[in-house]
Scaffold this motif. Structure first.
Motif, PDB file in Angstrom:
ATOM      1  N   LYS A 211       0.528  -1.325  -0.216  1.00  0.00           N
ATOM      2  CA  LYS A 211      -0.136  -0.209  -0.327  1.00  0.00           C
ATOM      3  C   LYS A 211       1.002   1.606   0.339  1.00  0.00           C
ATOM      4  N   LEU A 212       1.766   1.392   1.131  1.00  0.00           N
ATOM      5  CA  LEU A 212       3.068   1.979   1.073  1.00  0.00           C
ATOM      6  C   LEU A 212       3.728   2.563  -0.127  1.00  0.00           C
ATOM      7  N   SER A 213       4.103   1.187  -1.045  1.00  0.00           N
ATOM      8  CA  SER A 213       5.020   1.770  -2.556  1.00  0.00           C
ATOM      9  C   SER A 213       4.248   2.257  -3.364  1.00  0.00           C
ATOM     10  N   GLY A 214       2.655   2.193  -3.765  1.00  0.00           N
ATOM     11  CA  GLY A 214       2.124   2.472  -5.139  1.00  0.00           C
ATOM     12  C   GLY A 214       2.803   1.637  -5.825  1.00  0.00           C
ATOM     13  N   ASP A 215       2.828   2.926  -7.175  1.00  0.00           N
ATOM     14  CA  ASP A 215       3.516   1.332  -8.074  1.00  0.00           C
ATOM     15  C   ASP A 215       5.345   2.027  -7.684  1.00  0.00           C
ATOM     16  N   GLY A 216       5.483   2.071  -6.929  1.00  0.00           N
ATOM     17  CA  GLY A 216       6.973   2.129  -6.814  1.00  0.00           C
ATOM     18  C   GLY A 216       7.638   0.534  -6.448  1.00  0.00           C
ATOM     19  N   ILE A 217       6.240  -0.787  -5.902  1.00  0.00           N
ATOM     20  CA  ILE A 217       6.176  -2.062  -5.650  1.00  0.00           C
ATOM     21  C   ILE A 217       7.514  -2.686  -6.580  1.00  0.00           C
ATOM     22  N   HIS A 218       7.535  -2.259  -8.079  1.00  0.00           N
ATOM     23  CA  HIS A 218       8.145  -2.754  -8.556  1.00  0.00           C
ATOM     24  C   HIS A 218       8.897  -2.446  -8.736  1.00  0.00           C
TER      25      HIS A 218
END
Length: 264
Positions: A211-218
């Motif tokens: 949730k906290l990473s958003g698109d940055g998770i990738h």
């Protein structure tokens, strides 16, 4: 590059956390967020069993928390005396099987000699125990957590090596976990790597991190301290970029360094 370590800090008395230190040597800026809280159980029952070494063939420890339970028992003067005067010597005539260096060093702190620390996981330790124990001998005493995996008990049962498990702690989510994660992401942004140290950590943290990473998770390289934790991440649909060869700061730092170097 930033690395987020989802683990409890090392004892405050023993200097900087070795994982933060080792990652720093590779030029990585690591932050540690405690994930778990532990509640100790059945301590009277535990000491009752430790008071009768003649009933057992040895001890098995797969977690530092089980040793912490024993250390809590030994804070009482009468129990500490009984341990120092006779029990410790009697247990030292029997094997004390352990997984990993952290558990082994705590075994040494209570005056016992660990065996099998190089095994690295429960599967390998089970094989090691079976190569040394005769079937149908006295049971090995296994103080463990409520969430213990069944690998070691199953292998020993199949080989006829008796094991007596006693649940001495249970794992719950650290009360400050959500707040600590939110603060980290708002102040530091999305880290280059996130390291999980237990399947419980995956259970308690993963959704918050997604949730906290958003698109940055990738862009995050997910790392695991060992195969069991890696399996828990994969089961949750998370690609694991690296797993430590053995559960040590050196192997983990080297694996993360390599994974981050191979970034496209």
């Amino acid at each position: 590059m930033k690395v987020l370590l989802l683990k409890d800090p090392k004892d405050k008395d023993s200097g900087p956390d070795p994982y933060i230190k080792e990652l720093g040597l590779h030029g990585l800026e690591a932050t540690l967020i405690p994930v778990l809280s532990f509640e100790f159980l059945s301590l009277e029952s535990l000491f009752g069993k430790l008071s009768h070494p003649e009933c057992y063939g040895g001890l098995v420890f797969t977690s530092p928390r089980a040793l912490e339970a024993i250390k809590i028992c030994l804070k009482e003067n009468s129990k500490k005396e009984a341990w120092s005067n006779s029990l410790k010597q009697m247990w030292n005539m029997k094997p004390t099987y352990v997984v990993g260096k952290a558990t082994a060093s705590l075994v040494e702190e209570i005056g016992l000699t660990p065996q099998g620390e190089q095994c690295g996981n429960a599967e390998k330790l089970a094989e090691y125990i079976c190569s040394r124990e005769k079937p149908n001998s006295s049971a090995l005493l296994f103080p463990c957590g409520a969430l213990k995996r069944e690998v070691l008990p199953t292998v020993l049962r199949e080989r006829g090596v008796p094991l007596e498990s006693l649940t001495v702690y249970q794992t719950t989510q650290h009360p400050d976990l959500q707040e600590a994660l939110s603060t980290y992401f708002s102040q530091q942004g999305v880290p280059a790597s996130v390291v999980f140290f237990s399947p419980s950590g995956v259970k308690f943290c993963l959704q918050h991190i997604q949730k906290l990473s958003g698109d940055g998770i990738h862009h995050i390289k997910f790392a695991a301290i060992g195969p069991t934790t890696a399996e828990a991440l994969e089961a949750a649909g998370v690609p694991v970029s690296c797993t430590a060869g053995t559960p040590t700061p050196q192997d983990l730092a080297a694996a993360i360094h390599t994974a981050l170097q191979s970034q496209p």
